[in-house]
Design a protein around this motif. Structure first.
Motif, short mmCIF file in Angstrom:
data_model
loop_
_atom_site.label_atom_id
_atom_site.label_comp_id
_atom_site.label_asym_id
_atom_site.label_seq_id
_atom_site.Cartn_x
_atom_site.Cartn_y
_atom_site.Cartn_z
N MET A 1 25.53 14.92 -78.56
CA MET A 1 26.57 15.38 -77.64
C MET A 1 27.92 14.80 -78.07
O MET A 1 28.94 15.50 -78.10
N ALA A 2 27.93 13.51 -78.39
CA ALA A 2 29.18 12.87 -78.82
C ALA A 2 29.66 13.46 -80.15
O ALA A 2 30.86 13.69 -80.35
N MET A 3 28.72 13.74 -81.06
CA MET A 3 29.11 14.28 -82.37
C MET A 3 29.69 15.68 -82.27
O MET A 3 30.44 16.11 -83.14
N CYS A 4 29.32 16.40 -81.22
CA CYS A 4 29.86 17.76 -81.04
C CYS A 4 31.30 17.73 -80.57
O CYS A 4 31.97 18.76 -80.57
N CYS A 5 31.77 16.57 -80.13
CA CYS A 5 33.16 16.46 -79.68
C CYS A 5 34.08 16.30 -80.89
O CYS A 5 33.64 15.95 -81.98
N ASP A 6 35.38 16.55 -80.67
CA ASP A 6 36.33 16.47 -81.78
C ASP A 6 36.68 15.03 -82.14
O ASP A 6 37.02 14.73 -83.28
N PHE A 7 36.63 14.13 -81.14
CA PHE A 7 36.90 12.71 -81.38
C PHE A 7 35.93 11.87 -80.57
O PHE A 7 35.48 12.30 -79.51
N ARG A 8 35.62 10.67 -81.10
CA ARG A 8 34.68 9.78 -80.42
C ARG A 8 35.29 8.38 -80.27
O ARG A 8 35.64 7.75 -81.26
N ILE A 9 35.41 7.95 -79.00
CA ILE A 9 35.89 6.61 -78.71
C ILE A 9 34.71 5.86 -78.11
O ILE A 9 34.10 6.35 -77.16
N MET A 10 34.39 4.67 -78.66
CA MET A 10 33.19 3.97 -78.15
C MET A 10 33.52 2.56 -77.67
O MET A 10 34.41 1.91 -78.22
N ALA A 11 32.78 2.12 -76.65
CA ALA A 11 32.95 0.76 -76.14
C ALA A 11 32.50 -0.24 -77.21
O ALA A 11 31.44 -0.08 -77.81
N ASP A 12 33.34 -1.25 -77.42
CA ASP A 12 33.05 -2.28 -78.43
C ASP A 12 32.12 -3.33 -77.83
O ASP A 12 32.57 -4.33 -77.28
N ASN A 13 30.83 -3.06 -77.90
CA ASN A 13 29.85 -3.98 -77.34
C ASN A 13 28.62 -3.93 -78.26
O ASN A 13 28.00 -2.87 -78.40
N PRO A 14 28.30 -5.07 -78.90
CA PRO A 14 27.19 -5.05 -79.88
C PRO A 14 25.85 -4.65 -79.28
O PRO A 14 24.91 -4.31 -80.01
N LYS A 15 25.78 -4.66 -77.96
CA LYS A 15 24.51 -4.25 -77.33
C LYS A 15 24.34 -2.73 -77.35
O LYS A 15 23.25 -2.22 -77.19
N TYR A 16 25.47 -2.01 -77.50
CA TYR A 16 25.39 -0.56 -77.46
C TYR A 16 25.15 0.01 -78.85
O TYR A 16 25.87 -0.31 -79.80
N THR A 17 24.15 0.85 -78.95
CA THR A 17 23.86 1.47 -80.24
C THR A 17 24.01 2.99 -80.13
O THR A 17 23.92 3.56 -79.05
N ILE A 18 24.23 3.59 -81.30
CA ILE A 18 24.37 5.05 -81.34
C ILE A 18 23.73 5.56 -82.63
O ILE A 18 23.81 4.89 -83.67
N GLY A 19 23.10 6.70 -82.57
CA GLY A 19 22.49 7.26 -83.78
C GLY A 19 21.45 8.31 -83.44
O GLY A 19 21.16 8.57 -82.28
N LEU A 20 20.92 8.91 -84.51
CA LEU A 20 19.88 9.93 -84.34
C LEU A 20 18.54 9.30 -84.69
O LEU A 20 18.19 9.17 -85.86
#
Ligand SMILES: CCCCC/C=C/C(=O)SCCNC(=O)CCNC(=O)[C@H](O)C(C)(C)COP(=O)(O)OP(=O)(O)OC[C@H]1O[C@@H](n2cnc3c(N)ncnc32)[C@H](O)[C@@H]1OP(=O)(O)O
Length: 279
Positions: free
Chosen positions: A136-155
């Motif tokens: 869902m995030a990748m389908c957006c034109d820009f991605r801003i993410m919270a800087d927190n090492p506990k949060y991960t993102i990926g497929l």
């Protein structure tokens, strides 16, 4: 599956639950669209729509959420006071979206809608974002993410025994490039350092995710980016993705009038509206 989705969608669209005009706050008129799983706050002064997912505990992409998502995007697409921007974010703390609710439907409709959208879309990723959440995030034109090492993102599909379909592979390839995509999909990798590999465009403190997304549309941001407005940049993106000669010609024409556009953000917004209508 598709039939079930259509049926639900139709019944929700006709019941039109939860659409109401909001109150005036200061001199800004805000309109709130709300249904069970999606909250939309549309600021008519700026034309900025914030779209929040609220499907506790982890914002999984259930059939109900995906149905409401489609209806909401379609409403915003035809709403002239929405000047083409969505900040897609989570109403829950710590989780952006846990991805597909595995027991339910395909997420492909969401991919089609966001990719085909003529609005500028920005993901305000305020928590973990595996699989469908990442998509869902990748389908957006820009991605801003919270800087927190506990949060991960990926497929992480491979880890779940799901083979990524071609459209999912193409989406991540557009962002990471071929080799990194191969590694990412083979391992089903979840990233803590998404900025380093370019999976997100910016990391910001958790409480600044939404305001940073909003900043993308301001004149200051435009000047920072060599006087290129986010709308023009997005038009370029979309033209490349769609590989449409008509769209590229239109973009070229708009770029010729950049000095005129720069002086007035509203003109840019009008161009975006014109762009949406002219497609
Ligand atoms: C072919 C089409 C391709 C489509 C591509 C997309 C595919 C997908 O999206 S598949 C789904 C992939 N999602 C995941 O792998 C996420 C797995 N979940 C997690 O990693 C974590 O739950 C978390 C990081 C999202 C949250 O962690 P935490 O805050 O520690 O919370 P819990 O793990 O305790 O989870 C709370 C609660 O939520 C349930 N849950 C988690 N994920 C999902 C989900 N995707 N769908 C439905 N429900 C989910 C979890 O089972 C817990 O439930 P309870 O045990 O009943 O409390």
């Amino acid at each position: 599956e598709h039939h079930q989705w259509k049926k639900r969608r139709l019944s929700q669209a006709t019941s039109s639950q939860g659409i109401r005009e909001g109150a005036t706050q200061g001199c800004h008129l805000r309109r709130h669209f709300s249904n069970n799983k999606i909250l939309v706050e549309l600021d008519e002064a700026s034309g900025v729509a914030i779209m929040k997912l609220k499907n506790p505990p982890v914002n999984s992409l259930s059939l109900e959420l995906l149905t409401e998502f489609s209806i909401t995007i379609e409403k915003l697409e035809v709403d002239r006071s929405c000047r083409g921007v969505i900040f897609l974010t989570s109403a829950a703390p710590k989780i952006f979206s846990a991805g597909l609710d595995i027991t339910e439907m395909s997420v492909q409709e969401l991919w089609l809608l966001l990719n085909g959208s003529n609005m500028v879309t920005i993901a305000a990723i305020n928590g973990s974002s595996p699989a469908g959440g990442c998509l869902m995030a990748m389908c957006c034109d820009f991605r801003i993410m919270a800087d927190n090492p506990k949060y991960t993102i990926g497929l992480n599909e491979t880890q779940l025994g799901i083979v990524a379909p071609f459209w999912l592979k193409d989406t991540i390839t557009n962002i990471l490039g071929h080799r990194l995509t191969e590694q990412s999909l083979q391992l089903g990798q979840m990233y803590t350092s998404a900025l380093k590999i370019g999976l997100v465009d910016q990391l910001v403190p958790e409480d600044k995710v939404q305001s940073t997304a909003a900043y993308f549309l301001t004149d200051e941001k435009m000047h920072e980016d060599c006087n290129t407005s986010v709308v023009l940049r997005t038009l370029m993106f979309k033209a490349l993705r769609k590989n449409s000669r008509v769209l590229c010609a239109f973009l070229r024409e708009e770029c010729n009038s950049v000095p005129r556009i720069l002086s007035n953000l509203h003109k840019i917004i009008n161009i975006n509206i014109y762009y949406r209508i002219s497609l």
